[in-house]
Design an enzyme around this catalytic site. Structure first.
Site, PDB file in Angstrom:
ATOM      1  N   GLN A 104       0.833  -1.206   0.000  1.00  0.00           N
ATOM      2  CA  GLN A 104       0.000   0.000   0.000  1.00  0.00           C
ATOM      3  C   GLN A 104       0.868   1.256   0.000  1.00  0.00           C
ATOM      4  OE1 GLN A 104      -2.688   1.305   3.443  1.00  0.00           O
ATOM      5  NE2 GLN A 104      -4.086   0.018   2.272  1.00  0.00           N
ATOM      6  N   HIS A 322     -11.746   4.041   7.257  1.00  0.00           N
ATOM      7  CA  HIS A 322     -10.496   3.994   6.484  1.00  0.00           C
ATOM      8  C   HIS A 322     -10.634   4.794   5.188  1.00  0.00           C
ATOM      9  CE1 HIS A 322      -9.034   0.695   9.094  1.00  0.00           C
ATOM     10  NE2 HIS A 322      -7.850   1.064   8.656  1.00  0.00           N
TER      11      HIS A 322
END
Length: 360
Positions: A104, A322
Protein backbone atom coordinates in the site's frame (compact mmCIF):
# COMPACT_ATOMS: atom_id res chain seq x y z
CA UNK A 1 9.12 23.86 0.26
CA UNK A 2 7.74 24.30 3.77
CA UNK A 3 7.10 21.27 5.96
CA UNK A 4 3.49 20.05 6.01
CA UNK A 5 2.31 18.97 9.46
CA UNK A 6 -0.02 15.96 9.58
CA UNK A 7 -1.98 15.02 12.70
CA UNK A 8 -1.51 11.26 13.09
CA UNK A 9 -4.43 10.92 15.48
CA UNK A 10 -7.30 12.08 13.24
CA UNK A 11 -10.12 9.79 12.00
CA UNK A 12 -8.75 6.23 11.71
CA UNK A 13 -5.71 7.44 13.65
CA UNK A 14 -3.46 4.53 12.70
CA UNK A 15 -1.04 3.20 10.12
CA UNK A 16 -3.06 4.28 7.10
CA UNK A 17 -2.25 7.95 7.78
CA UNK A 18 1.45 7.06 7.79
CA UNK A 19 1.36 4.92 4.64
CA UNK A 20 -0.53 7.43 2.54
CA UNK A 21 1.34 10.46 3.88
CA UNK A 22 4.80 9.11 3.07
CA UNK A 23 3.60 8.02 -0.40
CA UNK A 24 2.19 11.48 -1.18
CA UNK A 25 5.28 13.10 0.36
CA UNK A 26 7.56 11.08 -1.90
CA UNK A 27 5.52 11.66 -5.09
CA UNK A 28 5.02 15.40 -4.54
CA UNK A 29 8.47 16.01 -2.99
CA UNK A 30 6.67 17.49 0.02
CA UNK A 31 8.53 17.39 3.37
CA UNK A 32 6.25 16.30 6.21
CA UNK A 33 6.09 16.09 9.96
CA UNK A 34 3.59 13.54 11.31
CA UNK A 35 2.86 13.99 15.00
CA UNK A 36 0.60 12.24 17.53
CA UNK A 37 1.25 8.94 15.72
CA UNK A 38 -1.37 6.39 16.79
CA UNK A 39 -1.95 8.60 19.86
CA UNK A 40 -5.35 7.09 20.61
CA UNK A 41 -4.15 3.49 20.60
CA UNK A 42 -3.33 1.42 23.67
CA UNK A 43 0.25 1.03 22.35
CA UNK A 44 0.92 4.40 20.62
CA UNK A 45 3.78 5.19 18.27
CA UNK A 46 5.49 3.43 15.40
CA UNK A 47 5.62 -0.38 15.32
CA UNK A 48 7.69 -2.72 13.08
CA UNK A 49 4.77 -2.83 10.61
CA UNK A 50 4.88 0.93 10.09
CA UNK A 51 8.67 1.15 10.06
CA UNK A 52 8.89 -1.43 7.27
CA UNK A 53 6.67 0.69 5.00
CA UNK A 54 8.50 3.90 5.89
CA UNK A 55 11.87 2.25 5.19
CA UNK A 56 10.61 1.08 1.80
CA UNK A 57 9.47 4.50 0.60
CA UNK A 58 12.53 6.14 2.16
CA UNK A 59 14.72 4.05 -0.13
CA UNK A 60 12.59 4.91 -3.15
CA UNK A 61 13.07 8.67 -2.81
CA UNK A 62 16.37 8.94 -0.87
CA UNK A 63 14.49 10.62 1.98
CA UNK A 64 16.05 12.05 5.12
CA UNK A 65 14.10 10.94 8.18
CA UNK A 66 13.99 11.58 11.88
CA UNK A 67 11.95 9.66 14.42
CA UNK A 68 11.74 6.44 12.39
CA UNK A 69 12.24 4.15 15.35
CA UNK A 70 9.98 1.88 17.37
CA UNK A 71 7.42 3.61 19.64
CA UNK A 72 8.24 7.08 18.25
CA UNK A 73 5.14 9.31 18.10
CA UNK A 74 6.65 11.80 15.66
CA UNK A 75 8.19 11.33 12.21
CA UNK A 76 9.94 13.80 9.95
CA UNK A 77 10.15 12.67 6.32
CA UNK A 78 12.05 14.84 3.81
CA UNK A 79 12.05 13.29 0.33
CA UNK A 80 14.58 14.02 -2.34
CA UNK A 81 13.94 13.34 -6.02
CA UNK A 82 12.22 10.05 -6.80
CA UNK A 83 14.86 7.56 -7.88
CA UNK A 84 14.96 6.90 -11.59
CA UNK A 85 15.75 3.41 -12.73
CA UNK A 86 14.95 0.01 -11.35
CA UNK A 87 14.11 -0.30 -7.68
CA UNK A 88 15.59 -3.53 -6.37
CA UNK A 89 14.62 -3.17 -2.75
CA UNK A 90 14.73 -5.75 -0.01
CA UNK A 91 12.77 -4.97 3.14
CA UNK A 92 12.84 -7.48 5.96
CA UNK A 93 10.59 -6.49 8.84
CA UNK A 94 11.88 -9.44 10.96
CA UNK A 95 8.32 -9.75 12.29
CA UNK A 96 4.89 -10.64 10.93
CA UNK A 97 4.47 -7.08 9.60
CA UNK A 98 1.88 -7.17 6.84
CA UNK A 99 3.38 -7.34 3.35
CA UNK A 100 0.06 -6.21 1.76
CA UNK A 101 0.30 -3.00 3.83
CA UNK A 102 3.90 -2.49 2.67
CA UNK A 103 2.55 -2.70 -0.88
CA UNK A 104 0.00 0.00 0.00
CA UNK A 105 2.94 2.36 0.69
CA UNK A 106 5.22 1.35 -2.16
CA UNK A 107 2.93 0.82 -5.15
CA UNK A 108 1.78 4.44 -5.65
CA UNK A 109 5.43 5.51 -5.70
CA UNK A 110 6.71 2.72 -7.97
CA UNK A 111 4.16 3.36 -10.74
CA UNK A 112 5.47 6.91 -11.20
CA UNK A 113 9.06 5.81 -11.77
CA UNK A 114 10.29 5.48 -15.35
CA UNK A 115 11.43 1.85 -15.14
CA UNK A 116 10.16 -1.49 -13.92
CA UNK A 117 10.50 -2.10 -10.21
CA UNK A 118 11.28 -5.25 -8.28
CA UNK A 119 10.67 -5.13 -4.53
CA UNK A 120 11.28 -8.09 -2.21
CA UNK A 121 9.36 -7.89 1.07
CA UNK A 122 9.60 -10.22 4.04
CA UNK A 123 7.06 -10.45 6.85
CA UNK A 124 3.46 -11.61 7.12
CA UNK A 125 1.42 -12.50 4.04
CA UNK A 126 -1.82 -13.21 5.89
CA UNK A 127 -2.19 -11.44 9.23
CA UNK A 128 -4.95 -9.77 11.23
CA UNK A 129 -6.04 -6.17 10.56
CA UNK A 130 -4.70 -6.24 7.01
CA UNK A 131 -5.72 -7.63 3.61
CA UNK A 132 -4.46 -11.12 2.77
CA UNK A 133 -2.06 -11.48 -0.16
CA UNK A 134 -4.64 -13.45 -2.13
CA UNK A 135 -7.14 -10.60 -1.68
CA UNK A 136 -4.51 -8.16 -2.99
CA UNK A 137 -3.79 -10.36 -6.02
CA UNK A 138 -7.35 -11.46 -6.85
CA UNK A 139 -9.33 -8.30 -6.00
CA UNK A 140 -7.14 -5.20 -5.78
CA UNK A 141 -4.69 -5.79 -8.63
CA UNK A 142 -7.43 -6.41 -11.25
CA UNK A 143 -9.23 -3.22 -10.15
CA UNK A 144 -5.95 -1.28 -10.30
CA UNK A 145 -5.65 -2.25 -13.96
CA UNK A 146 -8.59 0.07 -14.67
CA UNK A 147 -6.29 2.97 -13.72
CA UNK A 148 -3.59 1.61 -16.05
CA UNK A 149 -1.58 0.06 -13.21
CA UNK A 150 0.15 -3.22 -14.07
CA UNK A 151 1.80 -5.14 -11.27
CA UNK A 152 2.29 -8.70 -10.09
CA UNK A 153 3.15 -10.32 -6.79
CA UNK A 154 4.92 -13.65 -6.50
CA UNK A 155 4.33 -15.31 -3.13
CA UNK A 156 7.53 -17.25 -2.50
CA UNK A 157 6.61 -18.18 1.05
CA UNK A 158 3.64 -17.59 3.36
CA UNK A 159 4.17 -15.86 6.67
CA UNK A 160 1.90 -15.67 9.73
CA UNK A 161 1.79 -14.08 13.17
CA UNK A 162 3.98 -14.04 15.23
CA UNK A 163 7.05 -15.21 13.29
CA UNK A 164 6.38 -13.76 9.86
CA UNK A 165 9.11 -15.10 7.54
CA UNK A 166 6.91 -14.88 4.47
CA UNK A 167 8.36 -13.52 1.26
CA UNK A 168 6.71 -11.72 -1.66
CA UNK A 169 8.34 -10.22 -4.75
CA UNK A 170 6.36 -7.30 -6.17
CA UNK A 171 7.06 -6.30 -9.76
CA UNK A 172 5.61 -3.04 -11.05
CA UNK A 173 5.51 -1.52 -14.51
CA UNK A 174 5.50 2.29 -14.68
CA UNK A 175 2.32 3.93 -15.95
CA UNK A 176 2.21 5.71 -19.29
CA UNK A 177 2.20 9.43 -18.46
CA UNK A 178 -1.02 9.59 -16.36
CA UNK A 179 -3.30 7.36 -14.30
CA UNK A 180 -6.66 6.90 -16.01
CA UNK A 181 -9.80 7.90 -14.08
CA UNK A 182 -12.21 5.05 -13.37
CA UNK A 183 -15.96 4.52 -13.29
CA UNK A 184 -17.35 1.61 -11.27
CA UNK A 185 -21.04 2.50 -11.04
CA UNK A 186 -22.93 -0.23 -12.93
CA UNK A 187 -23.40 -3.48 -11.03
CA UNK A 188 -23.72 -5.74 -14.07
CA UNK A 189 -25.36 -9.16 -14.16
CA UNK A 190 -25.60 -12.29 -12.03
CA UNK A 191 -22.10 -12.82 -10.64
CA UNK A 192 -19.77 -15.73 -11.14
CA UNK A 193 -18.05 -16.33 -7.81
CA UNK A 194 -14.53 -17.69 -7.42
CA UNK A 195 -13.10 -18.84 -4.13
CA UNK A 196 -9.44 -19.23 -3.20
CA UNK A 197 -8.65 -21.14 -0.03
CA UNK A 198 -5.24 -22.14 1.26
CA UNK A 199 -3.70 -23.48 4.43
CA UNK A 200 0.02 -23.52 5.02
CA UNK A 201 2.07 -25.10 7.79
CA UNK A 202 4.61 -27.82 8.60
CA UNK A 203 4.87 -30.44 5.87
CA UNK A 204 3.87 -33.36 8.10
CA UNK A 205 0.38 -31.84 8.42
CA UNK A 206 -0.28 -31.71 4.67
CA UNK A 207 -2.84 -34.53 4.61
CA UNK A 208 -4.83 -32.94 7.44
CA UNK A 209 -4.74 -29.53 5.70
CA UNK A 210 -5.82 -31.07 2.39
CA UNK A 211 -9.01 -32.33 4.04
CA UNK A 212 -9.68 -28.98 5.71
CA UNK A 213 -9.42 -26.94 2.48
CA UNK A 214 -11.67 -29.41 0.68
CA UNK A 215 -14.26 -29.13 3.47
CA UNK A 216 -14.09 -25.32 3.32
CA UNK A 217 -14.63 -25.40 -0.46
CA UNK A 218 -17.72 -27.58 -0.01
CA UNK A 219 -19.08 -25.35 2.77
CA UNK A 220 -18.64 -22.21 0.65
CA UNK A 221 -20.51 -23.72 -2.30
CA UNK A 222 -23.34 -24.92 -0.06
CA UNK A 223 -23.77 -21.56 1.68
CA UNK A 224 -23.73 -19.52 -1.54
CA UNK A 225 -26.08 -21.99 -3.25
CA UNK A 226 -28.62 -21.43 -0.47
CA UNK A 227 -28.51 -17.69 -1.23
CA UNK A 228 -29.24 -18.28 -4.91
CA UNK A 229 -25.73 -18.17 -6.37
CA UNK A 230 -24.78 -21.18 -8.45
CA UNK A 231 -21.84 -20.15 -10.65
CA UNK A 232 -19.20 -20.99 -8.07
CA UNK A 233 -15.69 -22.42 -8.37
CA UNK A 234 -13.25 -22.82 -5.49
CA UNK A 235 -9.50 -23.35 -5.87
CA UNK A 236 -7.63 -24.99 -3.00
CA UNK A 237 -3.96 -24.89 -2.07
CA UNK A 238 -1.79 -26.24 0.71
CA UNK A 239 1.76 -25.15 1.35
CA UNK A 240 4.80 -25.44 3.61
CA UNK A 241 5.75 -22.64 5.99
CA UNK A 242 7.40 -22.03 9.37
CA UNK A 243 4.14 -20.98 11.01
CA UNK A 244 0.60 -22.15 10.37
CA UNK A 245 -2.37 -20.28 8.96
CA UNK A 246 -4.60 -19.80 6.00
CA UNK A 247 -7.21 -17.66 4.33
CA UNK A 248 -10.33 -17.73 2.23
CA UNK A 249 -10.89 -15.11 -0.46
CA UNK A 250 -14.10 -14.79 -2.48
CA UNK A 251 -14.40 -12.74 -5.67
CA UNK A 252 -17.73 -12.04 -7.38
CA UNK A 253 -17.38 -11.00 -11.03
CA UNK A 254 -20.54 -9.37 -12.42
CA UNK A 255 -19.00 -8.52 -15.78
CA UNK A 256 -18.58 -4.86 -14.79
CA UNK A 257 -17.52 -5.12 -11.12
CA UNK A 258 -15.27 -7.21 -8.91
CA UNK A 259 -16.55 -7.51 -5.35
CA UNK A 260 -14.34 -9.30 -2.86
CA UNK A 261 -14.34 -10.57 0.69
CA UNK A 262 -11.90 -12.52 2.80
CA UNK A 263 -11.37 -14.21 6.15
CA UNK A 264 -8.29 -15.56 7.91
CA UNK A 265 -8.00 -19.15 9.12
CA UNK A 266 -6.50 -19.17 12.60
CA UNK A 267 -5.38 -22.69 13.50
CA UNK A 268 -6.10 -22.10 17.20
CA UNK A 269 -9.68 -20.91 17.02
CA UNK A 270 -11.15 -20.94 13.49
CA UNK A 271 -13.60 -23.59 12.36
CA UNK A 272 -14.68 -24.46 8.86
CA UNK A 273 -18.08 -22.88 9.55
CA UNK A 274 -16.73 -19.70 11.17
CA UNK A 275 -14.37 -19.05 8.25
CA UNK A 276 -17.05 -19.79 5.64
CA UNK A 277 -19.66 -17.65 7.38
CA UNK A 278 -17.35 -14.67 7.80
CA UNK A 279 -16.26 -14.53 4.14
CA UNK A 280 -19.67 -15.40 2.64
CA UNK A 281 -21.69 -13.07 4.86
CA UNK A 282 -19.52 -10.08 3.96
CA UNK A 283 -19.81 -10.85 0.25
CA UNK A 284 -23.58 -11.39 0.41
CA UNK A 285 -24.07 -8.01 2.12
CA UNK A 286 -22.59 -6.28 -0.95
CA UNK A 287 -24.25 -8.52 -3.54
CA UNK A 288 -27.72 -8.14 -2.05
CA UNK A 289 -27.66 -4.34 -2.42
CA UNK A 290 -25.72 -4.43 -5.72
CA UNK A 291 -22.70 -2.56 -4.39
CA UNK A 292 -20.11 -2.11 -7.14
CA UNK A 293 -17.11 -2.47 -4.85
CA UNK A 294 -16.51 -3.88 -1.38
CA UNK A 295 -15.64 -1.58 1.55
CA UNK A 296 -12.15 -3.03 2.01
CA UNK A 297 -11.16 -2.37 -1.59
CA UNK A 298 -12.52 1.16 -1.65
CA UNK A 299 -10.04 2.84 0.68
CA UNK A 300 -7.17 1.41 -1.42
CA UNK A 301 -8.47 3.25 -4.52
CA UNK A 302 -8.60 6.75 -3.04
CA UNK A 303 -4.94 7.70 -3.62
CA UNK A 304 -5.16 6.60 -7.26
CA UNK A 305 -8.44 8.48 -7.80
CA UNK A 306 -6.77 11.61 -6.39
CA UNK A 307 -3.75 11.30 -8.69
CA UNK A 308 -5.68 10.28 -11.85
CA UNK A 309 -6.15 12.59 -14.80
CA UNK A 310 -9.90 13.31 -14.71
CA UNK A 311 -13.10 12.44 -12.90
CA UNK A 312 -13.53 9.05 -11.19
CA UNK A 313 -16.82 7.65 -9.88
CA UNK A 314 -17.35 4.66 -7.60
CA UNK A 315 -20.62 3.31 -6.17
CA UNK A 316 -20.50 1.46 -2.87
CA UNK A 317 -22.54 0.16 0.05
CA UNK A 318 -20.38 1.55 2.83
CA UNK A 319 -17.90 4.38 3.25
CA UNK A 320 -15.67 3.16 6.08
CA UNK A 321 -13.54 5.19 8.46
CA UNK A 322 -10.50 3.99 6.48
CA UNK A 323 -12.00 5.45 3.29
CA UNK A 324 -12.83 8.74 5.02
CA UNK A 325 -9.25 8.86 6.31
CA UNK A 326 -7.81 8.20 2.84
CA UNK A 327 -9.93 11.03 1.40
CA UNK A 328 -8.84 13.37 4.21
CA UNK A 329 -5.14 12.65 3.59
CA UNK A 330 -5.52 12.97 -0.20
CA UNK A 331 -7.13 16.39 0.24
CA UNK A 332 -4.36 17.47 2.66
CA UNK A 333 -1.70 16.84 0.01
CA UNK A 334 -3.46 17.61 -3.28
CA UNK A 335 -6.14 19.77 -4.87
CA UNK A 336 -8.19 16.68 -5.70
CA UNK A 337 -11.87 17.32 -5.02
CA UNK A 338 -13.93 14.51 -3.49
CA UNK A 339 -17.69 14.50 -3.03
CA UNK A 340 -20.01 11.82 -1.69
CA UNK A 341 -23.75 11.48 -1.99
CA UNK A 342 -26.34 8.88 -1.19
CA UNK A 343 -28.24 7.60 -4.24
CA UNK A 344 -31.92 6.69 -4.49
CA UNK A 345 -31.03 2.99 -4.21
CA UNK A 346 -29.38 3.64 -0.83
CA UNK A 347 -25.84 3.20 -2.15
CA UNK A 348 -23.15 5.87 -1.88
CA UNK A 349 -21.41 7.45 -4.84
CA UNK A 350 -17.91 8.86 -4.44
CA UNK A 351 -16.77 11.29 -7.13
CA UNK A 352 -13.22 12.61 -7.40
CA UNK A 353 -11.72 15.16 -9.76
CA UNK A 354 -8.10 13.97 -9.85
CA UNK A 355 -5.05 16.22 -10.23
CA UNK A 356 -3.49 14.44 -13.21
CA UNK A 357 -0.05 13.79 -11.73
CA UNK A 358 2.38 13.09 -14.56
CA UNK A 359 5.18 10.53 -14.50
CA UNK A 360 8.75 11.75 -14.07
Amino acid sequence: MSVKVIDGSVLEGGGQILRLSVAFSCLLEQPILINKIRAGRSNPGLKPQHLAGIQLVKQMCNANTNGDRQNSCELTFQPKTLKLGNFNLNVNSQTAASIPLMIQSALPVAIFSNHNSSITMKGGTDVSFAPSMDYVKKVLFPIYKLFGIHCEALINKRGFYPKGRGEVVLTVNPITEYLRPIEIINFGGQPAIKGFVFISGPKHQNSKHTQIVQDIATAVKNKLNLSGYHKITVETEIGDSDGSGGSLVLVADTGTCLIGSSALYDMRKSTINSLTDEACDKLLLDLEVKSCIDPNALDNLIIFMALANGKSKVKCREITLHTKTAIYIAEQFTNAKFSTKQMEDGLNEIICEGIGLKTV
